[in-house]
Design a protein around this motif. Sequence first.
Motif, PDB file in Angstrom:
ATOM      1  N   ILE A 110      42.715  41.656  34.784  1.00 53.03           N
ATOM      2  CA  ILE A 110      42.706  41.191  36.164  1.00 53.03           C
ATOM      3  C   ILE A 110      44.050  41.558  36.799  1.00 53.03           C
ATOM      4  CG2 ILE A 110      43.571  38.893  35.533  1.00 53.03           C
ATOM      5  CD1 ILE A 110      41.745  37.722  37.703  1.00 53.03           C
ATOM      6  N   TYR A 160      36.735  35.463  35.927  1.00 57.36           N
ATOM      7  CA  TYR A 160      37.417  36.339  34.971  1.00 57.36           C
ATOM      8  C   TYR A 160      37.569  35.571  33.665  1.00 57.36           C
ATOM      9  CZ  TYR A 160      40.477  39.657  32.819  1.00 57.36           C
ATOM     10  OH  TYR A 160      40.991  40.572  31.935  1.00 57.36           O
ATOM     11  N   ALA A 178      35.851  40.561  33.590  1.00 60.71           N
ATOM     12  CA  ALA A 178      35.236  39.894  34.742  1.00 60.71           C
ATOM     13  C   ALA A 178      33.717  39.970  34.695  1.00 60.71           C
ATOM     14  CB  ALA A 178      35.726  40.549  36.028  1.00 60.71           C
ATOM     15  N   ILE A 229      40.634  44.214  39.906  1.00 63.14           N
ATOM     16  CA  ILE A 229      40.558  44.660  38.505  1.00 63.14           C
ATOM     17  C   ILE A 229      41.452  45.866  38.304  1.00 63.14           C
ATOM     18  CG2 ILE A 229      38.985  45.538  36.730  1.00 63.14           C
ATOM     19  CD1 ILE A 229      38.419  42.653  37.473  1.00 63.14           C
TER      20      ILE A 229
END
Length: 129
Positions: free
Chosen positions: A55, A95, A101, A122
């Motif tokens: 993330i 996430y 995710a 992302i």
Amino acid sequence: LLMVFFYRMFQNNVHDEYYFESYGKRKPSVGAQSQWLLLKDNHDYDCIIHTHNPIKSKSKMPIASQREFQCGSYECGLYTKNNSKKMEEGIKSVYLNKHGANILFKSSIGSKKIIKFIKDNIELGVKTK
């Protein structure tokens, strides 16, 4: 209910809550049950993307630990579903920390909007460690 995952080149037929039939050229995803739960309980969403990328630090996606549950288990699916949050119109996500995710979206929002959401949240090109 029929779910087809083209990237992995396999197909899942969901017969009921506990029976999945998977077949195809490649190994079926263990996360199919979790993803099915997300779609089953979010009737107005018809697409899902699951990544194995980190993330971005500026992302507002909710982060949930996955350590407590085996990847792809029914419990993991419930936990993922319960931690998913609406991010913007037509997009919900969560996430799973140190995993990746799950992004639910409506096909009606168009590809540009979901691609922008992914790029904004992302780290593409980097695999989760």
